[in-house]
Design an enzyme around this catalytic site. Structure first.
Site, PDB file in Angstrom:
ATOM      1  CG  HIS A 301      -2.057   0.896   1.244  1.00  0.00           C
ATOM      2  ND1 HIS A 301      -2.461   1.627   0.166  1.00  0.00           N
ATOM      3  CD2 HIS A 301      -2.880   1.295   2.279  1.00  0.00           C
ATOM      4  CE1 HIS A 301      -3.476   2.426   0.502  1.00  0.00           C
ATOM      5  NE2 HIS A 301      -3.735   2.238   1.784  1.00  0.00           N
ATOM      6  CG  HIS A 347      -4.651   0.274  -8.162  1.00  0.00           C
ATOM      7  ND1 HIS A 347      -5.974   0.118  -7.829  1.00  0.00           N
ATOM      8  CD2 HIS A 347      -4.146   1.199  -7.313  1.00  0.00           C
ATOM      9  CE1 HIS A 347      -6.255   0.933  -6.824  1.00  0.00           C
ATOM     10  NE2 HIS A 347      -5.164   1.605  -6.488  1.00  0.00           N
TER      11      HIS A 347
HETATM   12  N1  CMX Z   1       4.915  -6.721  -9.772  1.00  0.00           N
HETATM   13  C1  CMX Z   1       4.913  -8.070  -9.789  1.00  0.00           C
HETATM   14  N2  CMX Z   1       3.815  -8.822  -9.656  1.00  0.00           N
HETATM   15  C2  CMX Z   1       2.660  -8.180  -9.537  1.00  0.00           C
HETATM   16  C3  CMX Z   1       2.552  -6.771  -9.566  1.00  0.00           C
HETATM   17  C4  CMX Z   1       3.750  -6.037  -9.667  1.00  0.00           C
HETATM   18  N3  CMX Z   1       3.780  -4.707  -9.635  1.00  0.00           N
HETATM   19  N4  CMX Z   1       1.270  -6.416  -9.419  1.00  0.00           N
HETATM   20  C5  CMX Z   1       0.567  -7.574  -9.314  1.00  0.00           C
HETATM   21  N5  CMX Z   1       1.394  -8.621  -9.384  1.00  0.00           N
HETATM   22  C6  CMX Z   1       1.076 -10.048  -9.221  1.00  0.00           C
HETATM   23  C7  CMX Z   1       0.463 -10.273  -7.859  1.00  0.00           C
HETATM   24  O1  CMX Z   1       1.479 -10.358  -6.858  1.00  0.00           O
HETATM   25  C8  CMX Z   1      -0.303 -11.552  -8.083  1.00  0.00           C
HETATM   26  O2  CMX Z   1       0.613 -12.609  -8.104  1.00  0.00           O
HETATM   27  P1  CMX Z   1       0.273 -14.058  -7.422  1.00  0.00           P
HETATM   28  O3  CMX Z   1      -0.961 -14.527  -8.131  1.00  0.00           O
HETATM   29  O4  CMX Z   1       1.482 -14.871  -7.663  1.00  0.00           O
HETATM   30  O5  CMX Z   1       0.004 -13.784  -5.987  1.00  0.00           O
HETATM   31  C9  CMX Z   1      -0.822 -11.375  -9.525  1.00  0.00           C
HETATM   32  O6  CMX Z   1       0.067 -10.422 -10.137  1.00  0.00           O
HETATM   33  C10 CMX Z   1      -2.222 -10.851  -9.604  1.00  0.00           C
HETATM   34  O7  CMX Z   1      -2.326  -9.669  -8.854  1.00  0.00           O
HETATM   35  P2  CMX Z   1      -3.354  -8.510  -9.282  1.00  0.00           P
HETATM   36  O8  CMX Z   1      -4.712  -9.086  -9.186  1.00  0.00           O
HETATM   37  O9  CMX Z   1      -2.942  -7.905 -10.564  1.00  0.00           O
HETATM   38  O10 CMX Z   1      -3.096  -7.422  -8.168  1.00  0.00           O
HETATM   39  P3  CMX Z   1      -3.672  -7.361  -6.682  1.00  0.00           P
HETATM   40  O11 CMX Z   1      -5.009  -6.720  -6.739  1.00  0.00           O
HETATM   41  O12 CMX Z   1      -3.611  -8.694  -6.005  1.00  0.00           O
HETATM   42  O13 CMX Z   1      -2.622  -6.425  -5.936  1.00  0.00           O
HETATM   43  C11 CMX Z   1      -1.180  -4.551  -5.725  1.00  0.00           C
HETATM   44  C12 CMX Z   1      -2.557  -5.044  -6.194  1.00  0.00           C
HETATM   45  C13 CMX Z   1      -1.154  -3.054  -5.811  1.00  0.00           C
HETATM   46  C14 CMX Z   1      -0.978  -4.980  -4.278  1.00  0.00           C
HETATM   47  C15 CMX Z   1      -0.102  -5.175  -6.647  1.00  0.00           C
HETATM   48  O14 CMX Z   1      -0.278  -4.720  -7.965  1.00  0.00           O
HETATM   49  C16 CMX Z   1       1.313  -4.895  -6.189  1.00  0.00           C
HETATM   50  O15 CMX Z   1       1.826  -5.624  -5.337  1.00  0.00           O
HETATM   51  N6  CMX Z   1       1.966  -3.796  -6.711  1.00  0.00           N
HETATM   52  C17 CMX Z   1       3.288  -3.422  -6.280  1.00  0.00           C
HETATM   53  C18 CMX Z   1       3.203  -2.681  -4.948  1.00  0.00           C
HETATM   54  C19 CMX Z   1       2.597  -1.303  -5.113  1.00  0.00           C
HETATM   55  O16 CMX Z   1       3.001  -0.539  -5.970  1.00  0.00           O
HETATM   56  N7  CMX Z   1       1.643  -0.968  -4.243  1.00  0.00           N
HETATM   57  C20 CMX Z   1       1.047   0.364  -4.216  1.00  0.00           C
HETATM   58  C21 CMX Z   1      -0.411   0.403  -4.678  1.00  0.00           C
HETATM   59  C22 CMX Z   1      -0.976   1.793  -4.568  1.00  0.00           C
HETATM   60  C23 CMX Z   1      -1.170   2.183  -3.128  1.00  0.00           C
HETATM   61  O17 CMX Z   1      -1.991   1.570  -2.437  1.00  0.00           O
HETATM   62  O18 CMX Z   1      -0.471   3.067  -2.646  1.00  0.00           O
END
Ligand code: CMX
Length: 473
Positions: A301, A347
Site C-alpha cells: 500500500h 493496482h
Molecule cells: N509486480 C509483480 N507482480 C505483480 C505486480 C507487480 N507490480 N502487481 C501484481 N502482481 C502479481 C500479484 O502479486 C499476483 O501474483 P500471485 O498470483 O502470484 O500472488 C498477480 O500479479 C495478480 O495480482 P493482481 O490481481 O494484478 O493485483 P492485486 O489486486 O492482487 O494487488 C497490488 C494489487 C497493488 C498490491 C499489486 O499490484 C502490487 O503488489 N503492486 C506493487 C506494490 C505497489 O506498488 N503498491 C502500491 C499500490 C498503490 C497504493 O496503495 O499506494
C-alpha cells in the site's frame, strides 16, 4: 431556473422551510464548514432513510468463493461518499476528476495547484468551495494547530531507528489523550450528536498532522532544529513545508498537489477501510486514523513510494545512472524471478495508468524535465508494462501513484525515502476523516461481516455431497 440569493432568502423566510434556509446559508461567504454540514447531514439522513425503505432489498451482486479467498476483490460491500474509483478513468472526488479539481478548486495566491483545504470542503459537502471558504478553513486549521507537550516529548524520545510511520501512528494514538469524542462518549452523549464530536476531533487532528509529521522529520534528519509552530498566515501545505524546513515556493506548490491527490481513493483500500472499520467500533478518530496509518505503512500500500526509490537506487547501483533498455529489462526480470513485486506498478481496482501518476508526471514535465531520475522513471514507464503483461497474471501492468512521488520529492531535496509514506499519511487524513464524520452522521453500525471455515464452504458449495473428495489428507 437559477435563484438569486435574495429570492431564495425571501422564500425561505416566508415559508420557514429548513432546506431552503440551508441553501441560503450555504451560499453566504461567511458560512462555516460546520454550518454547511449541519444542513447537509439532516438532508442526507432523510434521503437515505427513504432510499433504504424503497430499495433496501435490491441486490448488488453475488459473492463467489474466489472473491472470499481473493481479498474480497469485487465484493460490493461499502458505502463511501467522498470519492469513487473507476477502473478505467481513475479517481473522482465527489464527481470531479483530478484535472477538474486542478481547474475548479481554489489555489493559493500566486499558485496554480489546488489547496487541499478546498478538496476537504468538497469531500465533506459535495460543493466546490469559494476562495473565502477555503481561506477560512486554512485559518481554522492554523488556529487548532498545536501539539500537546506529551506528544512533542514522546517524539523526541523515539529511537532514531524507529520507522517514521511507526512514530507517526504512535503520535496520532497519543493525541487521543484530548479526544472530545471519547470524552463526550464517556459522559453519555446521545448518539445523534456523535458526528459533532467526531467532526471536532477530525478538525483538530488534521490541524495537528503537519506538526506531528514535521517534528518526526526534524528529529530524524535536522537534529531537531527548525520552525515548530504553525504560522496563522499560511495555508496547511505551506505550514507543513515551512516546518519541514523547506523554503522553495515550488516545493510548497508540489505539496499542495501531493496532499490533494493522495487524500482519498474510495473506501476499500487498506488505509480507508481500516479507519472506517476501527471507527465503527466507536473508537475515537485518533485511534481509528492511527490504525489506518498502520495499514498505509504496508509495502503493498502506501510504503510502496519508499520501495520504489529503494528499488530504483539499487538499479542505478547495478547498472549506472543511465541504464540501457536491455539493462532495465534484465533488472525487472531479476526482480520478478526472485519472487518480488515491481513497486509502483499494478493496482487492485485500476486497469489504466493512475491519473495520480499522470498529474505528477505533468508536474515533472513542467518543472523538472531534465532531471535524471525523472528521465529514468519515464524510461521505466515504457519498459515495465510490457514485461508485467508478459507475466500473464498481473491485472494492471500500469504505474500507480507511488511510482512517481519520490522523484519529485528528491528533486526538491527531500532524499529521506523512509519518510515518504508519512506525507502520504498526512494527505490520506483528509479523505478518511471526512468519511468517518459521515459514518457517524449516518449512524453506520459496527462492521461485522460473516466469515466461514474452508470446511463449511466445501459443504455449502458441494451441497454436503462431495465434501469428502476435498477432505484434508
Ligand atoms: N509486480 C509483480 N507482480 C505483480 C505486480 C507487480 N507490480 N502487481 C501484481 N502482481 C502479481 C500479484 O502479486 C499476483 O501474483 P500471485 O498470483 O502470484 O500472488 C498477480 O500479479 C495478480 O495480482 P493482481 O490481481 O494484478 O493485483 P492485486 O489486486 O492482487 O494487488 C497490488 C494489487 C497493488 C498490491 C499489486 O499490484 C502490487 O503488489 N503492486 C506493487 C506494490 C505497489 O506498488 N503498491 C502500491 C499500490 C498503490 C497504493 O496503495 O499506494
Amino acid at each position: 431556473m437559477p435563484f438569486s440569493l435574495r429570492s431564495v432568502r425571501r422564500l425561505a423566510v416566508a415559508q420557514n422551510v429548513q432546506v431552503l434556509k440551508c441553501a441560503v446559508r450555504a451560499m453566504a461567504s461567511d458560512v462555516t464548514l460546520l454550518e454547511v454540514m449541519e444542513c447537509k447531514i439532516s438532508e442526507e439522513q432523510e434521503r437515505i432513510k427513504k432510499f433504504r425503505k424503497e430499495h433496501g432489498e435490491f441486490k448488488m451482486g453475488e459473492v463467489t468463493i474466489n472473491m472470499m479467498y481473493g481479498g474480497m476483490r469485487g465484493i460490493n460491500a461499502l458505502i463511501t461518499e467522498t470519492s469513487v474509483l473507476d477502473p478505467e478513468e481513475g479517481i473522482r472526488f465527489r464527481g470531479l476528476s483530478i484535472p477538474e479539481c486542478q481547474e475548479q478548486l481554489p489555489a493559493a495566491e500566486n499558485g496554480c495547484e489546488p489547496l487541499p483545504e478546498g478538496l476537504f470542503w468538497l469531500m465533506m459537502t459535495g460543493d466546490v468551495p469559494t476562495k473565502g471558504q477555503v481561506q477560512q478553513l486554512s485559518c481554522e486549521w492554523a488556529d487548532r494547530g498545536k501539539l500537546p507537550d506529551h506528544v512533542t516529548k514522546m517524539l523526541k524520545n523515539m529511537p532514531k531507528t524507529l520507522h517514521p510511520m511507526s512514530q507517526f501512528a504512535a503520535a496520532i494514538t497519543a493525541l487521543n489523550h484530548d479526544s472530545k469524542f471519547a470524552k463526550a462518549y464517556s459522559k453519555g452523549v446521545h448518539k445523534t450528536k456523535y458526528w459533532l464530536y467526531c467532526y471536532e476531533d477530525c478538525m483538530d487532528l488534521i490541524a495537528k498532522l503537519p506538526l506531528v509529521a514535521a517534528a518526526i522529520y526534524r528529529n530524524l534528519y535536522r537534529e531537531g532544529k527548525g520552525p515548530d509552530k504553525v504560522d496563522s498566515k499560511l495555508d496547511w501545505s505551506a505550514n507543513l513545508t515551512k516546518m519541514l524546513t523547506y523554503d522553495d515556493p515550488q516545493f510548497t506548490e508540489l505539496m499542495r498537489l501531493y496532499l490533494t491527490i493522495h487524500s482519498d481513493h474510495e473506501g476499500g483500500n487498506v488505509s480507508a477501510h481500516t479507519t472506517h472499520l476501527v471507527g465503527s467500533a466507536l473508537s475515537d478518530p485518533y485511534l481509528s486514523f492511527a490504525a489506518g496509518m498502520l495499514g498505509l505503512a504496508g509495502p503493498l500500500h502506501g510504503l510502496a513510494n519508499q520501495e520504489v526509490l529503494i528499488w530504483v537506487q539499487k538499479l542505478q547501483k547495478e547498472t549506472g545512472k543511465e541504464p540501457s533498455e536491455k539493462q532495465l529489462q534484465d533488472y525487472i526480470w531479476k526482480t520478478l524471478k526472485s519472487g518480488q513485486v515491481v513497486p509502483g506498478y499494478g493496482h487492485a481496482v485500476l486497469r489504466k495508468t493512475d491519473p495520480r501518476y499522470t498529474c505528477q508526471r505533468e508536474f515533472a514535465q513542467k518543472h523538472l524535465p531534465d532531471d535524471p531520475l525523472f528521465k529514468l522513471v519515464s524510461q521505466l514507464y515504457k519498459v515495465v508494462p510490457p514485461i508485467l503483461t508478459e507475466l500473464g497474471k498481473v491485472k494492471n501492468p500500469w504505474p500507480n501513484v507511488d511510482a512517481h512521488s519520490g522523484v519529485l520529492l528528491q528533486y526538491y531535496g527531500m532524499k529521506e525515502m523512509n519518510y515518504y509514506t508519512v506525507l502520504f499519511g498526512v494527505s490520506r487524513a483528509l479523505g478518511v476523516l471526512a468519511s468517518l464524520i459521515w459514518d457517524r452522521a449516518l449512524g453506520l453500525p459496527i462492521e461485522r461481516p460473516k466469515s466461514f471455515s474452508t470446511e463449511a464452504l466445501i459443504k455449502k458449495a458441494t451441497g454436503g455431497k462431495k465434501g469428502k473428495d476435498i477432505k484434508k489428507k
